[in-house]
Design an enzyme around this catalytic site. Structure first.
Site, PDB file in Angstrom:
ATOM      1  CG  ASP A   1     -25.985  15.686 -82.361  1.00 52.38           C
ATOM      2  OD1 ASP A   1     -26.194  16.168 -83.466  1.00 52.38           O
ATOM      3  OD2 ASP A   1     -25.840  14.454 -82.161  1.00 52.38           O
ATOM      4  CD1 TRP A   2     -20.705  11.357 -80.375  1.00 56.88           C
ATOM      5  CD2 TRP A   2     -22.287   9.796 -80.507  1.00 56.88           C
ATOM      6  NE1 TRP A   2     -20.130  10.147 -80.112  1.00 56.88           N
ATOM      7  CE2 TRP A   2     -21.065   9.170 -80.191  1.00 56.88           C
ATOM      8  CE3 TRP A   2     -23.420   8.997 -80.635  1.00 56.88           C
ATOM      9  CZ2 TRP A   2     -20.953   7.800 -80.006  1.00 56.88           C
ATOM     10  CZ3 TRP A   2     -23.300   7.622 -80.464  1.00 56.88           C
ATOM     11  CH2 TRP A   2     -22.079   7.045 -80.138  1.00 56.88           C
TER      12      TRP A   2
END
Ligand code: GLC
Length: 753
Positions: free
Chosen positions: A292-293
């Site tokens: 995830d980011w």
């Protein structure tokens, strides 16, 4: 096209072509061979490039970036050091970046283009928790398929959805993005969404690779605070949290996304137990995992790694295949391989997984297959997609209360006051994950109700929910004081037969990073509701919200309450058709509504404990100041008709258990009912909940019609995971319950031998 790229491309085409010429169906073996052929051409840097994902970094219609991060990203793109981009959308933009990757880099390996197609691309369907309230798996699958069709027409070929995080905590804003609190329903919906997005042919330019996220346990963030610590036991992990991910994997989801949170002390991104032992080991997952980011880098903040190099080292060893916006892999992995810290075989495994999905998407055959201007024009916003959005929106609405048949509204001869800051709002109904939607593109409740022209409709805002504009990255400023429009609303209510009040949350009050300690109506809306109630008690409360709300006062005083979530582009049409009875509401809550935040986590499938109650003395599991009961239970929802359940019977046939029940429409109009089946394993080697959903069926009944509904329970439904993660089935007594909600009392029992 440069000479050497041309040569390489010819080699690639030969590789692809010759296997095609053998006529062998494009099976896994065939793709694996192609993947290896490409892998063998790649340098270490180019392999690591495939593991590198960048966010869209410049307006591709503008000048090429000449300095800073953007210039470096641009250079990497040209050198084949980028495997994927996110947040690049629209055929023109995707074509531009794809052209650089394919025609300027040495090998010309196409990019995979990812985007958060969470509940629609430009056309928004209802937010996922709302769709889940439909319990209509076919409609949910269709909704995902329409989202895929629209996004693929805009150049996208990978969506970061479905989010399959189970959560029991409505303080956590991302409950809007999932399927609620129940593992069985969540697993079925995960499958429906994966199959909807990926379709039957992933290489079709109308389907997307899907992504099961966030792996894992993100919905159990402590105190409902986003990104917060997660510490859960093995029984919750194996029986509640993991099954929807396993269901997505079994539905052939092509990618997983890991999570920001730590799980039991180990950040998910660096968690080999999750990604290697469970996902790629026990489950034999063959796709790839994207972080995830920035979560690889965030392991530093977690206090798990000392620097970016350490982060890259642990993440790749733990099974994170692609780095979203940490710049860790692209800057550190080559050195780690060269100094022997990381085996190149790990890199090869990650790159194989990524290339395989690109082959399955058809990107090697035609990197521009998702870039068709004509298709973009004809598909986006099409009638077919709008109709599907309306269909699922109507099915997502839950009727919570309808005393004295206030609903449905009469279609003529009534003066209706429409009040509320959300009644004319064309933005909030799009929710918070509406990145590609046009601003103010939703049909508002006001617009939907104006189509019913036989009644006089007076609109008065009463009070805005937010102060000023709202957006994805900033806190919403809630209106806490401006009551200047109250009087106009009160006047409108005074002279009306019925008042429809649209209250709740603006779209950006739930979603990522939107945790709340209060679940009351935000701002001064409760004040407005009570002020209107003083002059006209004939109120229909329509909720627009992304999470369960503690609307206790409304439940006690307001005669009709409709849960309308954030229904997307067709909101107004769906709400109006339900309020006027053109669609008989059939939704059921996928998540418990608490009476107070103090009860959280509160859910229907709780454990009995050693001190169940109620008891005369205080020594049982309860609160001094609140009941244990929810405001509305999981699975609850009313209709404009009524249903009765009778003659429950159970029979065992070998390892299968058949449960039969008669359901009758005892009212005056046709209606749809979600018949729900729950079990309780009375004694087990790991304690089991007092109820567990193990089956449901949507049936439509004409007035006075009776249908016999049959469920079959197998070991799959009767078993559970023990604390080693082994799935076991134990003999013994089971109770079985059937009804239109989890608080059904129609029960019987059987002995499973
Ligand atoms: C976000 C979200 C994730 C999303 C990703 C890309 O922070 O946690 O769900 O897919 O970044 O936008």
């Amino acid at each position: 096209m440069k000479k050497n790229t041309l040569i390489i491309s010819i080699i690639l085409l030969a590789i692809i072509g010759c296997q095609k010429s053998t006529g062998i169906k494009e099976g896994r073996k065939d793709i694996d061979r192609k993947v290896d052929s490409v892998l063998n051409l790649m340098t270490l840097e180019e392999k690591i490039g495939q593991m590198n994902q960048y966010n869209g970094f410049w307006d591709v219609t503008g000048p090429v970036p000449s300095d800073g991060d953007a210039a470096k990203k641009y250079e990497h793109l040209r050198k084949g050091l980028v495997g994927s981009m996110l947040n690049v959308r629209g055929v023109a933009n995707v074509k531009k970046v794809q052209k650089i990757a394919v025609e300027e880099s040495r090998l010309g390996i196409p990019l995979i283009i990812g985007f958060d197609v969470i509940h629609g691309y430009e056309t928004q369907s209802p937010i996922p928790i709302a769709e889940s309230a439909s319990w209509d798996l076919e409609a949910i699958k269709k909704s995902a398929a329409m989202a895929a069709k629209e996004a693929a027409a805009a150049g996208i070929n990978w969506t970061f959805a479905p989010m399959v995080d189970i959560s029991r905590d409505p303080r956590w804003g991302r409950v809007m993005e999932g399927a609620g609190e129940d593992t069985f329903l969540g697993s079925k919906i995960a499958v429906a969404r994966v199959k909807g997005f990926q379709g039957e042919d992933l290489s079709s330019p109308a389907t997307l690779a899907a992504c099961a996220k966030h792996f894992a346990a993100y919905g159990f963030a402590e105190s409902g605070k986003d990104y917060n610590t997660v510490d859960v036991g093995t029984s919750t992990l194996y029986n509640t949290i993991l099954p929807p991910f396993k269901a997505a994997k079994d539905a052939d989801v092509k990618t997983f996304m890991n999570a920001f949170n730590e799980l039991n002390g180990i950040p998910a991104t660096g968690n080999a137990f999750l990604q290697r032992e469970i996902l790629k080991g026990r489950w034999n997952f063959k796709g790839f995992v994207v972080s995830d980011w920035g979560s690889i880098m965030e392991m530093m903040a977690h206090g798990y790694v000392k620097d970016k190099k350490d982060a890259a080292d642990l993440a790749v060893k733990a099974g994170s295949d692609m780095d979203m916006e940490s710049y860790a892999y692209i800057n550190e992995l080559a050195e780690l391989v060269n100094d022997g810290s990381v085996k190149e075989s790990l890199i090869d495994d990650a790159v194989r997984r990524i290339l395989k999905v690109k082959f399955e998407l058809g990107l090697f055959e035609d990197p521009y297959k998702y870039c068709n201007e004509e298709r973009e024009k004809s598909v986006i916003g099409s009638k077919e997609i709008q109709e599907a959005a309306l269909d699922i929106a109507k099915k997502s609405i839950v009727l919570l209360k309808n005393e004295n048949k206030v609903l449905p509204l009469k279609k003529s001869g009534q003066k209706i006051a429409l009040i509320g800051g959300l009644a004319a709002d064309k933005n909030s109904p799009l929710g918070s994950w509406r990145l590609a939607a046009k601003d103010n593109s939703a049909i508002s409740v006001l617009e939907g109700m104006q189509k019913y022209k036989e009644n006089e409709l007076i609109y008065a805002e009463g009070a805005s929910v937010a102060v000023g504009a709202t957006n994805f990255i900033n806190e919403v400023q809630v209106n806490l004081t401006d009551t200047s429009k109250f009087n106009k609303a009160i006047e409108a209510a005074k002279k009306s037969d019925v008042v429809v009040m649209v209250l709740g949350e603006v779209g950006f009050q739930s979603g990522e990073a939107r945790s709340s300690t209060s679940l009351d109506l935000p701002g001064i809306q409760q004040e407005l509701l009570e002020a209107v109630y003083q002059v006209n008690k004939n109120i229909v409360l329509v909720l627009n919200n992304g999470r369960p709300l503690t609307i206790n006062w409304a439940e006690m005083n307001i005669p009709a309450i409709v849960e309308a979530w954030q229904l997307g582009s067709q909101t107004g049409n769906a709400v109006a058709q339900v309020l006027y009875g053109d669609y008989n509401p059939s939704g059921k809550l996928p998540m418990t509504f608490p009476r107070s935040v103090g009860q959280i986590p509160i859910y229907y499938n709780y454990k009995n404990t050693g001190r169940p109650g109620p008891k005369k003395e205080v020594f049982w599991s309860h609160y001094q100041d609140e009941t244990n009961k929810p405001l509305y239970p999981f699975g609850y929802g009313l209709s404009y008709t009524t249903f009765s359940y009778n003659d429950i019977q159970v029979s065992t046939q070998g390892k299968n258990v058949k449960v039969i029940v008669n359901v009758t429409n005892t009212g005056e109009v046709e209606g749809k009912e979600v018949v729900q089946l729950y079990i309780r394993d009375m004694i087990a080697s790991v304690t089991r909940p007092v109820k567990e959903l193990k089956g449901f069926e949507l049936i439509t009944l004409k007035p006075k019609e009776t249908k016999t509904v049959t469920f079959t329970l197998t070991e799959k439904e009767l078993g559970f995971f023990n604390n080693t993660g082994a799935f076991i089935v134990e003999p013994g007594e089971f109770k079985v319950f059937v009804g239109g909600s989890s608080d059904t009392s129609l029960e019987t029992s059987f002995d499973f031998l």
